[in-house]
Design an enzyme around this catalytic site. Structure first.
Site, PDB file in Angstrom:
ATOM      1  N   SER A  26       0.827  -1.192   0.000  1.00 16.39           N
ATOM      2  CA  SER A  26       0.000   0.000   0.000  1.00 16.39           C
ATOM      3  C   SER A  26       0.869   1.252   0.000  1.00 16.39           C
ATOM      4  O   SER A  26       1.968   1.255   0.536  1.00 16.39           O
ATOM      5  CB  SER A  26      -0.932   0.011   1.208  1.00 16.39           C
ATOM      6  N   LYS A  27       0.355   2.265  -0.633  1.00 15.97           N
ATOM      7  CA  LYS A  27       1.105   3.505  -0.718  1.00 15.97           C
ATOM      8  C   LYS A  27       1.323   4.094   0.674  1.00 15.97           C
ATOM      9  O   LYS A  27       2.345   4.679   0.962  1.00 15.97           O
ATOM     10  CB  LYS A  27       0.337   4.515  -1.581  1.00 15.97           C
TER      11      LYS A  27
END
Length: 493
Positions: A264-265
């Site tokens: 995930s960013k």
RNA sequence: GUUCCCAUCGUCUAGGGGCCUAGGACACCUCCCUUUCACGGAGGAUACAGGGGUUCGAAUCCCCUUGGGAACGCCA
């Protein structure tokens, strides 16, 4: 699960410009790209920027730049420089397709397949809490689903805000589709509630736009990450409501971080731009991520994009998630580095050296010779910095690790003989053969041999006793500099 | 909680009922090459989550259990 591939394959990569392109997105793009190329089809870049709050022009440009850098060229979409539409099915940015979506929303509203919903956030929250308290999960239950369009319009005219929800109550059945990578997948219709199709602010929502655009852009195959698998249900419902034929779907396993969670960013997913800064080559990135979920039929591991296109087949996609292993990634980058021709490699390395303000010879022959010497010691382009430092006059220092060598009994004699012989050398640089000859003379003069001979000289060249082979390194350093270094080392011996 | 997806060495994977005492790659260990370091080469250790079926035969097919993941937004 391969089925008939339709004659005019059209696939798309549809990023949302809300951040950087990470390796997960890049892999999705890659697989779509490979599939398109393999099947002589078109690869489309569509921009899903319906999240007004988070979408930015900078992100869009960043994603586009990364795609270009990786070499994933698209046939239709936004122009990489101007970001203007290129292709016959535009606009390719969803924010510019609002009138299209509104028209479809109208159709759905008029046919009673969607309705205006005036539920407030608080009311929805209350419903959630109640169902949670009852110990189960429940979807939004809107009292407005039974209102007539006329009733709703009165409320709307009075200035009330409403979203448009897709009506799912009448769709009591299982939705079955043949996933191109997973086989038959079945979802019960009540897995979703009446989902929002149009926000109160007038902007439609992902699941809606996605289905509309895939249809209008004549997308034949939708290959995307597994996280979208449940979204397929909603999209299928929209296709059904519109009487459209759905494209083929294929859901690929996720790329996982070390905790086995989806990259995930937020948690700092591996960004392509970051990898570029760290000195990874696009070809290595593509090669590595391709193998995270796909394998070559002959188990070849070092592959060019061309080879991947030749061999690509969705039936070889893996069904389970893969962890992004940086160690193996680094190894693979090293392989690609070594396969790069010297001239090209210098061009890649040069910007990294420039950042360090190193003063290095401008001579192309020197440049090529230098990369050929360091090639096998580099894993990433960044490694070149440490490797080239010894070639830069300004950065020669005798390192602490040389202390022991400097204490050896023969060291002083070796260093001084070395200095004198180099000083006497007639030209600016010496060849490998000339170096070998000098080294031999030092040996004869001092009687030192083995590490007693090599290590002091190496200290006098790079400041430490271990490192690159002298015979390949010395020809890269100017005579005057070699003399100066020898003096410096001698002073400490 | 509900729905869906997944399950071979630490990691990426091969494997499609007998070719599997499970192969390759990274990492690790040993040795060789090398008067250093790397590169390269040769070996080694390490895995079919568990339990039931089906079958002459199961890593492979089926079921259950367990474990992991994803989704359930006016994010995409």
């Amino acid at each position: 699960m391969s089925s008939q591939i339709s004659p005019h394959v059209r696939v798309r990569f549809a990023p949302s410009p809300t951040g950087y392109l990470h390796v997960g997105g890049a892999r999705t793009a890659l697989y779509n790209y490979l599939f398109a190329k393999k099947n002589n089809g078109k690869f489309i870049l569509r921009i899903e920027d319906t999240d007004e709050a988070r979408s930015t022009q900078e992100s869009l440009q960043g994603v586009v730049d990364d795609m270009v850098w990786l070499g994933l060229k698209w046939d239709e979409g936004v122009d990489p420089i101007t970001l203007q539409d290129v292709g016959p099915f535009g606009p390719y940015r969803q924010s510019e397709r609002l009138s299209i979506y509104k028209e479809i929303v109208e159709q759905l509203l008029n046919s009673g397949k969607a309705y205006y919903c005036f539920l407030t956030d608080q009311e929805i929250e209350k419903q959630r809490e109640e169902s949670a308290a009852a110990g189960h999960f429940a979807h939004v239950n809107s009292p407005y689903q039974d209102w007539t369009l006329e009733q709703a319009k009165v409320k709307l005219a009075a200035g009330e805000k409403a979203v448009v929800r897709f009506k799912t109550r009448e769709l009591k059945k299982d939705y079955i589709f043949n996933d191109q990578v997973r086989g038959e997948v079945k979802f019960p219709s009540d897995m979703v509630g009446d989902f929002v199709v149009l926000r109160s602010g007038g902007m439609p929502v992902y699941n809606f736009c996605c289905a509309i655009d895939d249809h209008l852009m004549k997308i034949t195959h939708v290959f995307r990450a597994e996280e979208h698998l449940p979204n397929t249900l909603r999209q299928l419902m929209i296709y059904e409501a519109m009487g459209w034929q759905a494209p083929e779907f294929g859901h690929m396993a996720l790329i996982l971080d070390e905790d086995r969670q989806k990259l995930s960013k937020r948690k700092g997913a591996v960004a392509c731009g970051q990898l570029k800064q760290e000195g990874y080559l696009p070809s290595a990135i593509l090669n590595f991520i391709a193998l995270l979920g796909w394998s070559h039929p002959e188990e070849k591991e070092i592959l060019s994009v061309e080879e991947m296109i030749q061999a690509f087949d969705i039936s070889r996609l893996n069904l389970s998630g893969a962890i992004f292993d940086r160690v193996k990634f680094k190894w693979m980058n090293a392989q690609h580095l070594r396969a790069t021709p010297n001239k090209e490699l210098w061009n890649l390395v040069q910007p990294f050296l420039a950042r360090e303000n190193m003063e290095l010879p401008q001579d192309p022959a020197w440049q090529e010779m230098s990369v050929s010497v360091f090639k096998t010691s580099m894993e990433t382009l960044v490694d070149a910095i440490e490797l080239y430092k010894p070639l830069n006059d300004k950065s020669y220092v005798v390192l602490p690790e040389a202390d022991e060598t400097l204490k050896w009994e023969p060291t002083k004699a070796v260093l001084s003989a070395w200095r004198d012989l180099v000083k006497a050398h007639p030209s600016d640089y010496m060849t490998e053969a000339e170096f070998l000859k000098i080294q031999d003379e030092v040996k004869n003069i001092t009687g030192a041999k083995g590490k007693n001979l090599f290590m002091p000289i190496r200290v006098a060249v790079i400041g430490k006793p271990h490192g690159t082979e002298l015979k390949t390194l010395v020809p890269l350093i100017k005579k005057s500099s070699l003399v100066q270094r020898a003096e410096m080392a001698l002073a400490l011996a």
